[in-house]
Design a protein around this motif. Structure first.
Motif, short mmCIF file in Angstrom:
data_model
loop_
_atom_site.label_atom_id
_atom_site.label_comp_id
_atom_site.label_asym_id
_atom_site.label_seq_id
_atom_site.Cartn_x
_atom_site.Cartn_y
_atom_site.Cartn_z
N GLU A 64 0.80 -1.21 0.00
CA GLU A 64 0.00 0.00 0.00
C GLU A 64 0.84 1.27 0.00
O GLU A 64 0.34 2.36 -0.14
CB GLU A 64 -0.90 0.02 1.24
N SER A 65 2.14 1.13 0.23
CA SER A 65 2.99 2.31 0.32
C SER A 65 3.12 2.97 -1.03
O SER A 65 3.35 2.31 -2.03
CB SER A 65 4.37 1.91 0.84
N ALA A 93 -4.13 5.22 4.87
CA ALA A 93 -3.82 4.00 4.14
C ALA A 93 -4.84 3.77 3.03
O ALA A 93 -4.49 3.35 1.92
CB ALA A 93 -3.80 2.81 5.10
N ARG A 100 0.15 5.19 3.19
CA ARG A 100 0.23 4.62 4.52
C ARG A 100 1.36 5.27 5.31
O ARG A 100 2.50 5.37 4.84
CB ARG A 100 0.47 3.10 4.44
N PRO A 148 -1.11 -5.36 5.32
CA PRO A 148 -2.28 -4.76 4.69
C PRO A 148 -3.26 -5.85 4.22
O PRO A 148 -2.84 -6.97 3.96
CB PRO A 148 -1.68 -4.01 3.49
#
Length: 458
Positions: free
Chosen positions: A22-23, A98, A103, A259
């Motif tokens: 998710e970064s 996020a 995130r 995640p």
């Protein structure tokens, strides 16, 4: 024609392996290696419990002796509710970002994105590092004192000094500090949770036994001292209770969750607060019931009568062993923010975490961090007084003021809403608590100044 998302940056394979899909951007080595996002909500519960619940609970009967039954239990309950609410707000903010694809893995990331880059770099980041490293020093000091207690229990005329026990204790986190990531501590922190339950049960059983024995002190629940001292004592009691719930690393703990993260931290908080309710209240009530206004700053001191144990030596030994083992886990968990900074500054995220290029600086810097902390603990055995002052200026702003401000700025609730005014009221009341806690801490430092000397054998 499709356009590229300007916030999307292709993730490297190490990032995908570490569960940070998710970064939105390239992670630095600190986030990539130390804050691996592979854990479950249950793991977060273990981390939370270790970071919040520790031997500081031994001070609860003393706090109640400064406040009395009704105010003491009321403030303990109110603080538990506020703490749960505050930490859940932080989790909701982190979940929100996020979901937006950005995130936040660290407290300073939250401050940077919501308040501005200077807040993260010059206020939240340094404050968090100072508090966490102070907790490391405090735990090493407590570990040395616990070792000394065991030594004197079996050798009352022993000549070994406190700094020697502190040095012995410091060798254990020296090795455990090399555990590579926060997530790697999950099994150790499960053991920590069980140790908390074990020594809390020992303290409760010991208090009840002494309270019902012929050696039981007179149960006087009146508040001692002049009016001025009672007021200052009450402020000190409130400050003790408030800082006992402190954590300071909620975002870093949530960063360890794989995640998608939505809703998982809430479950972890429920695990943690289940332990808090069962330990904080049982220790506070049983200890204060047994010793009343004679409760000492650590309830374990009440288990001794002029160096004569009021409980079997094996029982006191077992309680202290449980405490010692858990102090090691707390020391290691509060090393994580400094470990993360070291990795960010000195590790290469493009190389393997266990390559010689990354292992050598990690080994040197983490070892040096523990050695310096152990040296400070040995030199300043009155560090607890100083840490109380740091707690007032650090723990309360990080855990009970910033979450309210960050939530209101992120979600912008209506000024007519209950949420807005509840957050504002908590932030204002916590700010007042900072001032009161600082006043009580400075007063205690002045009272104890006559015992201050380097390497004192207290």
């Amino acid at each position: 024609m499709a356009t590229a998302d300007p916030n999307f940056i292709h993730l490297s394979s190490p990032q995908k392996e570490n569960g940070v899909s998710e970064s939105p951007g390239q992670l630095d080595a600190g986030a990539l290696f130390v804050l691996k996002s592979r854990g479950s909500w249950l793991h977060s519960g273990y981390h939370l419990t270790t970071s919040i619940v520790g031997p500081v609970i031994f001070s609860f009967p003393f706090a109640l002796s400064l406040l009395g039954w009704a105010p003491g239990l009321l403030i303990t309950t109110l603080q538990a509710l506020i703490t749960f609410y505050s930490y859940n707000l932080l989790s909701v903010i982190l979940d929100h970002h996020a979901q937006l694809g950005k995130r936040q893995l660290r407290f300073r990331d939250m401050a940077r994105d919501i308040l501005g880059p200077r807040w993260g770099k010059y206020f939240v980041g340094p404050l968090q590092i100072a508090i966490c490293y102070g907790a490391v020093i405090g735990c090493i000091l407590l570990g040395g004192q616990s070792l000394k207690f065991i030594y004197l229990l079996y050798n009352p005329s022993g000549k070994m000094q406190l700094y020697q026990f502190i040095t012995i204790f410091g060798t254990v986190p020296l090795f455990l500090a090399q555990i590579p990531s926060f997530h790697s501590l999950r099994h150790i922190n499960l053991a920590s949770l069980l140790l908390v339950l074990a020594y809390s049960a020992c303290v409760v059983a010991g208090s009840i036994h002494i309270g019902n024995s012929r050696n039981a002190p007179n149960k006087d629940y009146s508040i001692k001292g002049s009016k001025e001292n009672r007021i200052l004592g009450a402020i000190n009691g409130i400050s003790i209770i408030a800082t006992t719930y402190g954590c300071g690393i909620i975002p870093e703990i949530q960063a360890t969750i794989a995640p998608p993260v939505k809703g998982k931290m809430f479950k972890g908080l429920c695990v943690c607060f289940g332990v808090i309710v069962s330990t904080y209240f049982s220790v506070a009530i049983s200890g204060y019931w047994a010793f009343g206004n004679q409760s000492q700053p650590s309830i374990l001191s009440n288990f001794m009568d002029e160096n004569r144990p009021l409980l079997p030596s094996w029982f006191l030994l077992l309680t202290n062993i449980f405490t010692l083992m858990q102090l090691v886990t707390i020391t290691v968990i509060y090393l994580q923010p400094t470990n993360e900074v070291f990795e960010k500054w000195f590790a290469n995220p493009k190389m393997d975490q266990f390559s010689a290029r990354n292992v050598m600086p990690r080994l040197v810097l983490r070892s040096l961090s523990v050695i310096i902390g152990t040296t400070f603990a040995a030199m300043f055995p009155f560090f607890g007084d100083i840490m109380a002052l740091f707690g007032a200026f650090g723990v309360i702003p990080l855990d009970f003021i910033l979450p309210m401000v960050l939530y209101n700025l992120t979600f912008k609730p209506s000024r007519q809403s209950i949420v807005f005014w509840a957050n504002t009221l908590i932030a204002v009341a916590s700010s007042a608590l900072v001032a009161m806690g600082a006043l009580a801490s400075v007063r205690q430092i002045i009272l104890d100044a006559k015992t201050y000397n380097l390497f004192a054998n207290v």
